[in-house]
Scaffold this active site. Structure first.
Site, mmCIF file in Angstrom:
data_model
loop_
_atom_site.group_PDB
_atom_site.id
_atom_site.type_symbol
_atom_site.label_atom_id
_atom_site.label_comp_id
_atom_site.label_asym_id
_atom_site.label_seq_id
_atom_site.Cartn_x
_atom_site.Cartn_y
_atom_site.Cartn_z
ATOM 1 C CG ASP A 1 -2.205 0.635 0.980
ATOM 2 O OD1 ASP A 1 -2.242 1.617 0.122
ATOM 3 O OD2 ASP A 1 -3.266 0.571 1.902
ATOM 4 C CD GLU B 1 -10.051 1.146 2.191
ATOM 5 O OE1 GLU B 1 -9.647 1.422 2.997
ATOM 6 O OE2 GLU B 1 -9.429 0.932 0.920
#
Length: 629
Positions: free
Chosen positions: A395, A450
């Site tokens: 990430d 998200e």
């Protein structure tokens, strides 16, 4: 004497595209050279022209004689040569590219490639050389620049795409993490700014998705720069200077072109990419994943007990993977990773052992900053492999500049060497990466589950934009986020098919699944690797209904934006009789409907506002009452 079919096709393409000035009557002034590249009479046709008075190159694309891309500038500038003007034609060379390859994820596993390629060689007045490679396939046109050594660093491209001002346009504002929302404009009315290079346009020649392929650390990522009031979209690089020290082949500038079904089904950007670098891909296994971040967040990530419970739930459902997100190594900043015993701080080996005994593989989240040096990767990657971890979710790259792309080059090779599947977040988008490195199962590069700002229109645009070019980790299934997502429960189930991802991450809680047994049981059935993909119905921003085949079953996923309706869906999945089971929104929750249809029939689905549906179609014969296995 027989005339080669390529000559006939090129001649027809030329006639449809334009009358070449090089064929003017004797005595007429010759003002340009021009070449055409295509594979069939009704396929996309590229026309490359060199203006002899200025030495500038342009490229246009037509399909069936209708405009796809208007004549657009082609060229680049290096520190030692300007290849955007004063070019002189040297020679051309044609060849046909025919390949067959197999992938581990994507719209279909078996791929066949047939493209015609023309290489055009040019020189500047000072003798600097540039080759322009142009390829045409049934579903697209692409070009790239090829330079010999000695040209110096690249200072920028003059490449651009000229669209008719009134062309429909679906654009996402550019962000380094590629998480911009897609919005509908016309080519000219889009606000001044920079946009994702995965831009979709509708012209007289059909739909065209702009894209890149074969982007590596040898170059820089691109975005599209636009001035309101024009139909021009310029290629702007992430770096002011692309450093090179030898020969250079730039990424392909690709135009995926055809009707909407062709664009949606296309694997053109993968087809342009280099062949796989993984000699033995047997360890690469797509699958569905119980993802725990939206289910519990950081506290769940720090708890071995919670993670064991998630593993147990995945095992009960026969879901092959469980993903542990941020928090499992929450004191990493305090660890000395040069200490061979540093991993004693983690409970991960115990979780992996527990999961292995249950038949579940573990995927772990890790921050890019903990893998950004060779020394860190030499500690992390062998350790994760030794523990038995199956994959890594890396990430926060948040850049497409050349140094970060060079990091991608390193991590791709090293994760493959350690048999770790990869899910990139805060990342670039695939751009052919999944053909060359098939252990890359999915990438974020999308405003996914998200986000709290998604719209139903955005959800129905993604199958025609971001997801066209490769696997997309949208993370569907977050039923518990009521009020934070714009769609219905049935639409949320449908996203697991409407969106392709080699690791399909389910973002819900076990409690939310158990409260919706029809959704839970559907998730038990849905695979993450597909034999074929077809668009059944759709328009960006309004609706998207996709069918994906696994064996003899077709899984159906439909998402809609706008008011409630009775949607009509053509069952164009093949002849014969089919049992079609659908999951729809009912007055008191999800409901199931079953009907027997013939291939080609149209079936109706009741869709609530911003709703959708999911389904399975299987061959029917007397006695077959369900498609579930």
């Amino acid at each position: 004497m027989a005339v080669p079919i390529r000559t006939v096709v090129a001649a027809l393409c030329t006639a449809l595209a334009a009358t070449l000035l090089t064929t003017a009557p004797a005595g007429a002034e010759q003002r340009e050279h021009a070449w055409t590249v295509t594979v069939a009479a009704n396929a996309p046709c590229a026309r490359i022209a060199l203006d002899d008075s200025t030495g500038t190159l342009s490229l246009s694309v037509t399909r069936g004689g209708r405009t796809v891309i208007e004549p657009s500038p082609v060229g680049l500038v290096t520190e030692r040569a300007d290849f955007s003007k004063d070019l002189r034609f040297l020679r051309s060379k044609n060849r046909t590219v025919e390949e067959r390859y197999r992938t581990k994820s994507g719209k279909r596993l078996d791929r066949r490639v047939r493209m015609n390629e023309t290489r055009l060689s040019f020189a500047t007045p000072a003798g600097a050389r540039l080759d322009l490679l142009v390829r045409a396939a049934a579903d697209g046109v692409a070009y790239r620049y090829v330079l010999p050594a000695g040209h110096g660093d690249v200072l920028g491209e003059t490449s651009a795409f000229n669209l008719p001002p009134d062309a429909g346009a679906w654009l996402g504002t550019y962000r380094p993490d590629n998480e911009g929302q897609f919005t509908e404009y016309t080519a000219a009315t889009a606000p001044t700014g920079t946009y994702s290079p995965q831009a979709l346009f509708a012209t007289d020649g059909g739909y065209t998705l702009l894209a890149e392929s074969d982007l590596t650390g040898a170059y820089s990522g691109a975005r599209l720069a636009h001035d309101k009031g024009t139909g021009t979209y310029r290629v702007e690089l992430a770096d002011d200077r692309v450093k090179t020290d030898g020969p250079l082949a730039t990424p392909w500038r690709a135009m995926v072109t055809g009707d909407l079904a062709t664009v949606t089904r296309s694997t053109f950007t993968d087809d342009l990419a280099p062949a796989s670098e993984v000699a033995d891909p047997s360890w690469i296994r797509p699958g569905t994943v119980l993802w725990t971040w939206l289910a519990g967040g950081r506290p769940a990530g720090q708890s071995l007990a919670a993670q064991k419970a998630y593993v147990d739930y995945a095992a009960e459902r026969n879901w092959p993977y469980e993903a542990v997100d941020a928090g499992w190594y929450f004191k990493a900043d305090e660890w000395d990773v040069t200490d061979p015993d540093w991993q004693r701080n983690s409970w991960m080996p115990e979780l992996v052992d527990h999961a292995r005994a249950k038949g579940v593989g573990i995927i772990v989240w890790i921050h890019q900053r903990d893998l950004d040096t060779p020394e860190e990767r030499a500690q992390w990657l062998p350790t994760l492999e030794r523990w038995g971890v199956k994959g890594v979710k890396i990430d926060f790259m948040d850049s497409e500049a050349q140094p970060m792309l060079q990091w991608y080059d390193a991590i791709l090779r090293e994760t493959a060497a350690h048999h770790l599947m990869v899910n990139f977040h805060g990342s670039t988008i695939p751009k052919g990466m999944q053909r060359t490195w098939p252990h890359v199962m999915t990438l974020e590069g999308v405003a996914g589950e998200e986000k709290r700002t998604n719209t139903a229109a955005h959800l129905t645009t993604l199958p025609f934009t971001r997801n066209v070019i490769g696997s997309m980790d949208f993370t569907p299934g977050a039923f518990q986020r009521v009020g934070l997502r714009p769609n219905s429960d049935a639409a949320e189930v449908g996203l697991t098919v409407a969106y392709e991802s080699g690791l399909q991450m389910f973002a819900g809680t076990p409690e939310s699944y158990d409260a919706r047994p029809l959704a839970r049981d559907y998730f038990d059935q849905v695979p993450a690797a597909w034999d074929d993909t077809r668009l059944l119905a759709g328009r960006p921003g309004g609706e998207a209904v996709l069918a994906r085949r696994s064996g003899d079953r077709w899984f159906l996923g439909g998402v809609y934006a706008g008011s409630a309706r009775k949607a009509e869906v053509p069952l164009t999945i093949g002849s014969g009789r089919w049992l079609v089971e659908t999951i729809q929104d009912g007055a008191d929750g999800l409901v199931r409907d079953r009907q027997v249809l013939r291939g080609g029939d149209t079936f109706a689905v009741d869709v609530v506002a911003n709703g959708g549906f999911a389904g399975i179609a299987c061959p029917w014969r007397p006695g077959v009452t369900t498609c579930h296995r």
